[in-house]
Write an enzyme that holds these catalytic residues in place. Structure first.
Site, PDB file in Angstrom:
ATOM      1  N   HIS A  62       0.869  -1.189   0.000  1.00 46.54           N
ATOM      2  CA  HIS A  62       0.000   0.000   0.000  1.00 46.54           C
ATOM      3  C   HIS A  62       0.903   1.234   0.000  1.00 46.54           C
ATOM      4  O   HIS A  62       1.580   1.511   0.994  1.00 46.54           O
ATOM      5  CB  HIS A  62      -0.910  -0.004   1.228  1.00 46.54           C
ATOM      6  N   LEU A  63       0.916   1.962  -1.107  1.00 45.39           N
ATOM      7  CA  LEU A  63       1.783   3.141  -1.211  1.00 45.39           C
ATOM      8  C   LEU A  63       1.063   4.427  -0.781  1.00 45.39           C
ATOM      9  O   LEU A  63       1.697   5.477  -0.668  1.00 45.39           O
ATOM     10  CB  LEU A  63       2.316   3.277  -2.638  1.00 45.39           C
ATOM     11  N   ARG A  64      -0.245   4.358  -0.603  1.00 48.15           N
ATOM     12  CA  ARG A  64      -1.061   5.458  -0.042  1.00 48.15           C
ATOM     13  C   ARG A  64      -1.191   6.693  -0.942  1.00 48.15           C
ATOM     14  O   ARG A  64      -1.910   7.625  -0.577  1.00 48.15           O
ATOM     15  CB  ARG A  64      -0.528   5.902   1.326  1.00 48.15           C
ATOM     16  N   ASN A  94      -6.567   0.622  -2.852  1.00 49.72           N
ATOM     17  CA  ASN A  94      -7.375   1.345  -1.851  1.00 49.72           C
ATOM     18  C   ASN A  94      -6.743   2.686  -1.470  1.00 49.72           C
ATOM     19  O   ASN A  94      -6.503   2.983  -0.305  1.00 49.72           O
ATOM     20  CB  ASN A  94      -7.618   0.479  -0.609  1.00 49.72           C
ATOM     21  N   HIS A 179      -8.994 -10.653  -0.963  1.00 50.90           N
ATOM     22  CA  HIS A 179      -8.888 -10.583   0.496  1.00 50.90           C
ATOM     23  C   HIS A 179     -10.027 -11.446   1.020  1.00 50.90           C
ATOM     24  O   HIS A 179     -11.191 -11.024   1.018  1.00 50.90           O
ATOM     25  CB  HIS A 179      -9.038  -9.117   0.934  1.00 50.90           C
ATOM     26  N   HIS A 232      -2.519 -12.789   1.549  1.00 44.84           N
ATOM     27  CA  HIS A 232      -2.184 -12.977   2.973  1.00 44.84           C
ATOM     28  C   HIS A 232      -2.917 -14.141   3.664  1.00 44.84           C
ATOM     29  O   HIS A 232      -3.676 -13.947   4.611  1.00 44.84           O
ATOM     30  CB  HIS A 232      -2.406 -11.687   3.769  1.00 44.84           C
ATOM     31  N   ASP A 305       2.271  -6.981   2.494  1.00 50.39           N
ATOM     32  CA  ASP A 305       1.066  -6.233   2.888  1.00 50.39           C
ATOM     33  C   ASP A 305       1.477  -4.944   3.613  1.00 50.39           C
ATOM     34  O   ASP A 305       0.872  -4.560   4.623  1.00 50.39           O
ATOM     35  CB  ASP A 305       0.133  -7.076   3.747  1.00 50.39           C
ATOM     36  N   HIS A 309       0.672   3.488   8.515  1.00 46.23           N
ATOM     37  CA  HIS A 309      -0.297   4.343   9.229  1.00 46.23           C
ATOM     38  C   HIS A 309       0.500   5.305  10.092  1.00 46.23           C
ATOM     39  O   HIS A 309       1.527   4.923  10.679  1.00 46.23           O
ATOM     40  CB  HIS A 309      -1.212   3.511  10.126  1.00 46.23           C
TER      41      HIS A 309
END
Length: 425
Positions: A62-64, A94, A179, A232, A305, A309
């Site tokens: 997740h690179l955001r 996402n 997922h 995962h 994964d 945060h």
């Protein structure tokens, strides 16, 4: 530009090589690979005592960016990837907005071209807005550059939508990465359901929430002959179901994360929110089943994964914290320390799990060291001892349960298209 890598132990499962060889890199490609190359007047790097492998690819990151650049950007995420030994990352959709149309995919690729130091492979959504109700424009997403589709973070609850997605993606030859979680069964749980959730008084997520959705997906993939990749994997039941599906010839692959083969739900004691992830850390029996799956070939990949945060979001009550931890800079050392040095797998199998297999699943022309191929290379020092120090990480976020952990083995150099993007020898 020309470079000579000398005296490294080259491990390349695709070519069944495990030998001391020299490699010449020219204009970003491998131009020669054989024993004892002697060429004067070019940059020469002695890699005696080190392992030379085809570049590692993390197929679950997740690179955001766009949307949560306070947690990670494509620039910082790929710097973390390079430091962790990865020459490529596949980024989940996402983001904010989600990657469910061409504009977002093109933006990610545009930003990657400007600031990424490793290869970036976007993953598009299965359904619009990841809501599970209507298929995204998958054809347009593929045309704009996605290598797979996923609603990661959410499952596709509707079996009918999942069936249509598996049928539709067959046209493009890309996998669906699911997922697997039945939200009705997980029911707002925040950790694995079991002894420790009872002791801690936290709402649990049963293993069945993963198993039920995994078997549904496997059966659908078998029926329509679609390509399914389960993200995962964390339960004994799921590992067993993938193993049996492969015996039947189904196009099913799966990945496991370093935290699921390293930790169990006992790590949640103390309410550290850096032990909160989804799927949750499971029981010791589940962890042992994952190790067996890595050993016998059931599990295809190790993926991080990587879920950054910021500290404001994580420094709250356990039940209120978001799921996920970062992993790009600890994955390879955890795999070397916990899998290779314990002889659960050997180095060649590790390279399969972190390079060759993710390349094959995503249909990326990587994961091999042959003349004419891109010079994407990961170099390992399997004897080096490192201590995880969150203050030294390249990622923008610090949410890891492994701070202070000593590990044996580390990535020490990362080369992308013939350019050294990280060197910590």
């Amino acid at each position: 530009m020309k470079m000579l890598l000398k005296n490294g132990r080259v491990i390349d499962p695709a070519n069944k090589i495990d030998d001391t060889l020299d490699i010449i890199i020219e204009d970003g490609k491998i131009s020669e690979i054989k024993p004892r190359i002697s060429e004067k007047g070019i940059e020469t790097i002695d890699l005696a005592g080190l392992v030379v492998a085809p570049g590692f690819i993390d197929m679950h990151v997740h690179l955001r960016e766009p949307g949560r650049e306070d947690e990670e950007t494509i620039e910082t995420g790929t710097k973390a990837a390079a430091a962790g030994g990865f020459t490529g990352v596949a980024c989940m959709p996402n983001t904010e907005p989600v990657n469910d149309d061409q504009a977002v995919t093109e933006y990610i690729l545009s930003q990657a071209k400007k600031s990424a130091i490793v290869n970036v492979y976007p993953i598009g959504c299965i359904t619009k807005a990841r809501e599970g109700e209507e298929l995204a424009q998958i054809g347009d997403l593929v045309e704009s550059g996605v290598v797979a589709v996923s609603d990661d973070g959410n499952c596709v609850a509707s079996g009918l939508i999942m069936r249509k997605a598996l049928e539709y993606t067959k046209m493009f030859g890309i996998p669906i990465i699911d997922h697997c979680e039945d939200p009705n069964l997980s029911d707002g749980g925040v950790m694995n359901e079991g002894y420790y959730s009872t002791i801690l008084g936290l709402k649990g997520m049963p293993f069945l929430a993963e198993d039920v959705m995994a078997i549904r997906d496997i059966l659908l993939a078998e029926m329509v002959k679609g390509k399914l990749h389960i993200a995962h994997v964390s339960t004994k039941g799921c590992v067993n179901m993938v193993r049996e599906a492969k015996k039947r010839g189904a196009h099913v692959t799966c990945e496991v994360t370093p935290h699921h083969f390293t930790l169990t739900d006992a790590a949640v004691m103390g309410y550290d929110t850096n032990t909160k992830m989804n799927p949750p850390l499971r029981s010791e029996g589940d962890r042992k089943a994952v190790l067996e799956g890595l050993k016998d070939g059931t599990i295809d990949c190790i993926a991080t994964d990587h879920a950054p945060h910021n500290s404001i979001e994580k420094n709250v009550e356990f039940s209120q914290a978001p799921f996920g931890i970062i992993g790009l800079e600890t994955a390879v050392s955890l795999a070397l320390d916990r899998l290779v040095h314990t002889r659960i797998i050997n180095l060649s199998r590790l390279v399969e799990l972190m390079s060759l297999n993710p390349a094959r699943i995503l249909n990326i022309k990587k994961g091999i060291l042959s003349k004419g191929e891109d010079a994407d290379i990961t170099i390992l020092d399997i004897k080096k001892t490192v201590t995880v120090d969150v203050k030294k990480l390249k990622s923008k976020s610090r949410n890891t349960p492994f701070n202070g952990l000593k590990l044996k083995g580390a990535p020490v150099m990362t080369i992308v298209s013939g350019k050294i993007v990280h060197d910590s020898r």
